[in-house]
Enzyme design. Structure first.
Site, PDB file in Angstrom:
ATOM      1  CD  GLN A 179      -2.991  -0.809  -0.072  1.00 46.77           C
ATOM      2  OE1 GLN A 179      -3.168   0.228  -0.517  1.00 46.77           O
ATOM      3  NE2 GLN A 179      -3.989  -1.669  -0.362  1.00 46.77           N
ATOM      4  CB  CYS A 326     -18.888  -9.526   1.292  1.00 41.15           C
ATOM      5  SG  CYS A 326     -20.072  -8.713   2.225  1.00 41.15           S
TER       6      CYS A 326
HETATM    7  N1  PLP Z   1      -0.413  -6.923   1.003  1.00 38.27           N
HETATM    8  C1  PLP Z   1      -1.334  -6.101   0.951  1.00 38.27           C
HETATM    9  C2  PLP Z   1      -1.075  -5.068   1.934  1.00 38.27           C
HETATM   10  C3  PLP Z   1      -2.459  -5.587   0.101  1.00 38.27           C
HETATM   11  O1  PLP Z   1      -3.275  -4.507   0.230  1.00 38.27           O
HETATM   12  C4  PLP Z   1      -2.765  -6.585  -0.977  1.00 38.27           C
HETATM   13  C5  PLP Z   1      -3.533  -6.423  -1.879  1.00 38.27           C
HETATM   14  O2  PLP Z   1      -4.727  -6.614  -1.570  1.00 38.27           O
HETATM   15  C6  PLP Z   1      -1.880  -7.676  -1.191  1.00 38.27           C
HETATM   16  C7  PLP Z   1      -0.885  -7.942  -0.440  1.00 38.27           C
HETATM   17  C8  PLP Z   1      -1.859  -8.616  -2.368  1.00 38.27           C
HETATM   18  O3  PLP Z   1      -1.201  -8.148  -3.543  1.00 38.27           O
HETATM   19  P1  PLP Z   1      -1.666  -8.938  -4.773  1.00 38.27           P
HETATM   20  O4  PLP Z   1      -3.154  -8.615  -5.181  1.00 38.27           O
HETATM   21  O5  PLP Z   1      -0.632  -8.267  -5.882  1.00 38.27           O
HETATM   22  O6  PLP Z   1      -1.221 -10.360  -4.634  1.00 38.27           O
END
Ligand code: PLP
Length: 374
Positions: A179, A326
């Site tokens: 993020q 959900c």
């Molecule tokens: N880590 C965090 C903090 C995320 O917000 C997300 C996405 O939802 C992920 C990992 C997973 O990333 P990716 O969608 O590239 O697998």
């Protein structure tokens, strides 16, 4: 009906420059980077230029950047290899990590019998650093895995401080920075960090591509076996268009960082002001000064509204998300909010509103109108 997208922590809209870059590569630069002919060499040069761009944005060296299919894969790889190959016997993490970390750690605990300790989380969703220091006083080969910016509540970890603490205690430090990357300055040479993870679709790049930063001579071994791509650490033909799209997205994000951050912060403050006017009893879940892109709020609505609030907003073309997932019709409370809120507060509707520079004050006004009509 104007559609309003305020769910940028889930995924983001591509920047036009990214679409242009990817379209060009998809139509013209189709070579396999492992081929030795000119088509292959051309693709290889795009690949390595992209690696340099990514590394430069984060002040890393290009050889420390390994492309993966997504953030989830990179987290799985690093954590698993740390246990399997680096002989880590304990992982310290928190209960508010993304499932890509939490479930991986649980699987490793089941498979390898490693010790797992969860560092305490303060009521405002911040990691309790004193507790981390206490946990680190145990003499056992440890990896600390703590995310930089929480994807549900936007709390920020002081990665600089945590890195130094880990270093003092001879612990490895891994941070899921999915993020944060592209939205705040990250200097990997200045940080005492061993591993970090990012994902392009969170910073206006394409889905299905991410990268890991792996400090030199880490000893990490691959998760998959196959070709020699990515120095054998991540075999499989590289998705050149995705990688170049990601590099472009990161480059443009950092070129516009200050302007876009100020713009987004302004929008977030505007939303907070509007909520104060229209719903004075609302509360912020998490820290008051959380990350600029994310605001998680508990709304002063009755419990019976909890289930339909997203649906109601969706009918008005407004996309936000609940502080909960959900799944097949059943509402599972968010594991992050469950760590912070009382049982009663957990039943009330919480919303995660997440911004990008593509949003406007009009979007916020439409969200407020939508909430008022519930
Ligand atoms: N880590 C965090 C903090 C995320 O917000 C997300 C996405 O939802 C992920 C990992 C997973 O990333 P990716 O969608 O590239 O697998």
């Amino acid at each position: 009906m104007k559609k309003v997208y305020l769910d940028n922590a889930s995924t983001t809209q591509l920047r036009p420059e990214v679409v242009q870059e990817m379209t060009k590569i998809l139509s013209e630069d189709f070579g396999n980077p492992s081929s030795t002919h000119s088509f292959g060499r051309n693709a290889k040069s795009i690949l390595e230029l992209s690696r340099k761009t990514v590394a430069k944005c984060l002040n890393a060296s290009a050889q420390e950047i390994i492309f993966t299919s997504c953030g989830t894969e990179a987290n799985n790889w690093i954590l698993r290899s740390a246990v399997k190959d680096l002989k880590v016997k304990r992982i310290i993490t928190s209960k508010i990590e993304h499932h890509a970390v939490l479930y991986t750690v649980q699987a490793l605990q089941n498979e390898f019998g490693i010790q797992v300790d969860y560092v305490a989380v303060k009521p405002n969703g911040e990691i309790d650093i004193t507790d981390l220091v206490d946990l680190l006083s145990q003499e056992i080969k440890t990896l600390v895995s703590l995310m930089h910016v929480n994807n549900e509540i936007g709390t920020i970890l002081d990665v600089d401080k945590v890195g130094r603490i880990c270093e003092q205690h001879n612990a490895l430090f891994h941070s899921d920075m999915v993020q944060a990357v592209g939205k705040t300055e990250i200097d990997l040479q200045a940080l005492a960090i061993d591993f970090m993870v990012a994902s392009a679709h969170k910073f206006h790049g394409p889905k299905g591509i991410g990268f890991a930063y792996v400090r030199k001579n880490s000893g990490l071994q691959p998760l998959f076996y196959g070709g020699e791509q990515e120095k054998g650490l991540r075999p499989g033909t590289e998705a050149v268009h995705q990688i170049a799209g990601m590099a472009k997205a990161l480059e443009v994000s950092y070129a516009n960082l200050e302007t876009e951050r100020n713009y987004i912060l302004d929008l977030k403050n505007y939303l907070i002001n509007q909520l104060e006017i229209e719903f004075p009893a609302f509360e912020i879940n998490g820290s008051q000064d959380g990350f600029h892109t994310i605001l998680n709020v508990l709304l002063p609505f009755s419990e019976d509204k909890t289930a339909m609030i997203l649906f109601h907003l969706d009918m008005k073309g407004i996309a936000v998300s609940r502080g909960s997932a959900c799944q097949s019709g059943s509402i599972k409370p968010s594991h992050v909010l469950a760590e912070m809120l009382s049982k009663d507060a957990l039943k009330k509707p919480s919303l995660r509103i997440s911004f990008s520079h593509f949003n406007s004050k009009e979007d916020v006004d439409l969200l407020i109108e939508g909430l008022k009509s519930i």
